[in-house]
Design a protein around this motif. Structure first.
Motif, PDB file in Angstrom:
ATOM      1  N   SER A  87      35.053  43.752  38.466  1.00 25.98           N
ATOM      2  CA  SER A  87      34.809  42.312  38.647  1.00 25.98           C
ATOM      3  C   SER A  87      34.884  41.577  37.315  1.00 25.98           C
ATOM      4  CB  SER A  87      33.445  42.088  39.304  1.00 25.98           C
ATOM      5  OG  SER A  87      33.437  42.555  40.632  1.00 25.98           O
ATOM      6  N   ARG A 147      27.446  41.681  43.338  1.00 23.66           N
ATOM      7  CA  ARG A 147      26.170  41.632  44.055  1.00 23.66           C
ATOM      8  C   ARG A 147      25.233  42.689  43.477  1.00 23.66           C
ATOM      9  NH1 ARG A 147      30.098  40.483  47.826  1.00 23.66           N
ATOM     10  NH2 ARG A 147      29.737  38.557  49.032  1.00 23.66           N
ATOM     11  N   GLU A 158      26.068  35.289  49.307  1.00 20.62           N
ATOM     12  CA  GLU A 158      27.168  34.380  48.991  1.00 20.62           C
ATOM     13  C   GLU A 158      28.246  35.065  48.161  1.00 20.62           C
ATOM     14  OE1 GLU A 158      27.439  31.359  50.239  1.00 20.62           O
ATOM     15  OE2 GLU A 158      25.582  31.744  51.327  1.00 20.62           O
ATOM     16  N   PRO A 159      29.502  34.589  48.245  1.00 22.83           N
ATOM     17  CA  PRO A 159      30.582  35.156  47.418  1.00 22.83           C
ATOM     18  C   PRO A 159      30.256  35.042  45.938  1.00 22.83           C
ATOM     19  CG  PRO A 159      31.477  33.724  49.134  1.00 22.83           C
ATOM     20  CD  PRO A 159      29.992  33.529  49.153  1.00 22.83           C
ATOM     21  N   ARG A 160      30.758  35.971  45.169  1.00 19.30           N
ATOM     22  CA  ARG A 160      30.570  35.955  43.713  1.00 19.30           C
ATOM     23  C   ARG A 160      31.639  35.065  43.086  1.00 19.30           C
ATOM     24  NH1 ARG A 160      25.693  36.943  43.396  1.00 19.30           N
ATOM     25  NH2 ARG A 160      25.902  36.174  45.528  1.00 19.30           N
ATOM     26  N   THR A 161      31.240  34.263  42.107  1.00 18.92           N
ATOM     27  CA  THR A 161      32.166  33.304  41.522  1.00 18.92           C
ATOM     28  C   THR A 161      32.039  33.232  40.005  1.00 18.92           C
ATOM     29  OG1 THR A 161      30.599  31.460  41.703  1.00 18.92           O
ATOM     30  CG2 THR A 161      32.050  31.848  43.592  1.00 18.92           C
ATOM     31  N   GLU A 163      36.391  32.081  43.360  1.00 22.84           N
ATOM     32  CA  GLU A 163      35.768  33.231  44.011  1.00 22.84           C
ATOM     33  C   GLU A 163      36.418  34.534  43.578  1.00 22.84           C
ATOM     34  OE1 GLU A 163      35.215  34.940  48.567  1.00 22.84           O
ATOM     35  OE2 GLU A 163      35.243  32.754  48.225  1.00 22.84           O
ATOM     36  N   ASP A 194      37.144  38.578  44.073  1.00 23.02           N
ATOM     37  CA  ASP A 194      37.341  39.521  45.167  1.00 23.02           C
ATOM     38  C   ASP A 194      36.464  40.738  44.903  1.00 23.02           C
ATOM     39  OD1 ASP A 194      38.236  41.004  47.296  1.00 23.02           O
ATOM     40  OD2 ASP A 194      40.148  41.553  46.371  1.00 23.02           O
ATOM     41  N   THR A 195      35.313  40.811  45.572  1.00 24.39           N
ATOM     42  CA  THR A 195      34.364  41.893  45.361  1.00 24.39           C
ATOM     43  C   THR A 195      34.148  42.678  46.659  1.00 24.39           C
ATOM     44  OG1 THR A 195      32.504  40.410  45.829  1.00 24.39           O
ATOM     45  CG2 THR A 195      33.169  40.650  43.527  1.00 24.39           C
ATOM     46  N   ASP A 221      32.508  44.143  49.897  1.00 17.78           N
ATOM     47  CA  ASP A 221      31.594  43.564  50.881  1.00 17.78           C
ATOM     48  C   ASP A 221      30.338  44.410  51.035  1.00 17.78           C
ATOM     49  OD1 ASP A 221      33.246  41.417  51.477  1.00 17.78           O
ATOM     50  OD2 ASP A 221      34.299  42.498  53.075  1.00 17.78           O
TER      51      ASP A 221
END
Length: 386
Positions: free
Chosen positions: A30, A209, A216-219, A236, A238-239, A241
């Motif tokens: 990430s 996360r 919520e999505p990671r940004t 956003e 792409d991590t 789920d």
């Protein structure tokens, strides 16, 4: 041309979440995606507001991979500016200082750092709760006609909800001696913001996360400063789920019942958290974990509450802050302890000093405190004896 910055935070490199090396790799991935985005966007700089690493002593592979990633920025001519967060904070030199020696990063301080002719950055490292009341928020004056951004790693209300915050935002804004245009923050893992007395304040959130309730999505935050105006938009990442599964057992429920519940969910390549409730049965937590992994889950964590006390957790706070250190610091903040007592306490708790050298370390701290108290002269008794 406008000044464009990428604000990232709380990357927690080296975090073996749930004891998984795969998750440790996810955190590094990430971070790399965020850096790749900065290069693609050709930003003027990347700003990191603390907890680059998850611990005070990151492993050599984690440190090397971090430096390799940052060197991609260096090759693109994009500087990386950072501060030290509470997870990685050491008593003396910081790992960010070591990375700075490679040329891949620069540590922000109370002195102005000009990114462009239009933007000036400052940085204050994470401050422990016991030391907060004595913190000096004075900054060196910025160049004239620049947009000023202070970077910190603290939980401030607002924009952090009061139940999570350690301090009011007004503590900072009222004590800083320069006219701040913006306050870029780390430590809170969600993306939230506010405007207070004309100062824009926000958290970029974490890049991965760090807890199952971080839904919520990671940004990361892309900032554009043009003619004294700041525009912020989120990108956003792409991590992997996360998914939570609850299985409530009745007396006599067997493996087929657990399998049926698991099969109602798509666990493929996800981090799965399973809560077992109800009656104790022949199905073990190990059985459940194996069943989830066999269905393609990347990581599975099982919390078995069957047959335990009936505790209602529905009203508990949610969020991404889990730190025993923070609870200890909160209690210490209620005590009237000297600075030297707090420093010795932290060295005991964090294990920064090996057991074999701890006595010498404490002795040195006490001698330094004694010298300072007596203006550098050794303390003596009434007979002039030490």
């Amino acid at each position: 041309m406008p000044t464009r910055l990428l604000h990232i935070s709380d990357t927690h490199l080296g975090n073996r979440q749930y004891g998984s090396d795969l998750r440790r790799n996810d955190f590094a991935d990430s971070f790399e995606k965020a850096i790749e985005y900065a290069v693609e966007q050709d930003v003027d700089a990347v700003v990191h507001t603390g907890d680059l690493f998850d611990s005070r002593d990151p492993s050599l592979p984690d440190l090397n991979r971090c430096i390799d990633t940052l060197q991609r920025l260096e090759l693109a001519g994009i500087p990386f500016y950072g501060i030290v967060g509470n997870h990685e904070r050491k008593m003396d030199d910081q790992y960010l200082d070591l990375i700075e020696k490679t040329g891949a990063a620069e540590r922000l301080t109370r002195h102005p750092t000009q990114v462009t002719d239009e933007v000036t950055l400052y940085g204050i490292d994470a401050v422990t709760k016991p030391a907060w009341h004595a913190e000096d928020f004075q900054l060196e004056a910025p160049p004239e006609d620049t947009f000023t951004i202070l970077c910190m790693h603290q939980l401030l209300d607002p924009p952090v909800p009061d139940i999570f915050a350690d301090h009011p935002l007004s503590d900072v804004l009222e004590q800083v001696n320069v006219d701040l245009d913006a306050l870029a923050l780390g430590d809170y893992h969600e993306t939230v913001g506010t405007v207070e007395t004309g100062t824009k304040v926000w958290y970029a959130g974490s890049t991965e996360r760090c807890a199952k309730d971080e839904i919520e999505p990671r940004t990361v935050s892309l900032l554009e400063i043009d003619d004294g105006e700041l525009t912020r938009r989120e990108w956003e990442l792409d991590t992997r789920d996360f998914i939570t599964i609850g299985i409530t057992f009745a007396e006599g429920d067997d493996h087929s019942y657990a399998d049926d519940v698991i099969d109602r969910h798509n666990v493929e390549d996800k981090v799965v958290s399973v809560a077992l409730n109800g009656e104790a049965t022949s199905v073990t937590s190990r059985d459940v974990r194996k069943a989830v992994i066999n269905r393609g889950a990347a990581v599975c964590r099982v919390d078995d509450q069957r047959g335990g006390p009936n505790i209602d957790l529905s009203g508990r706070p949610s969020g991404g802050i889990e730190s025993a250190d923070r609870l200890i610091q909160e209690k210490l903040g209620e005590q009237n302890l000297s600075e030297i007592s707090l420093e010795i306490e932290e060295r005991v708790r964090t294990g920064d000093v090996a057991r074999s050298g701890f006595d010498n370390e404490v002795e040195e701290l006490l001698i330094e405190a004694q010298d300072e108290a007596f203006d550098g002269q050794p303390a003596t008794g009434a007979e002039g004896q030490e």
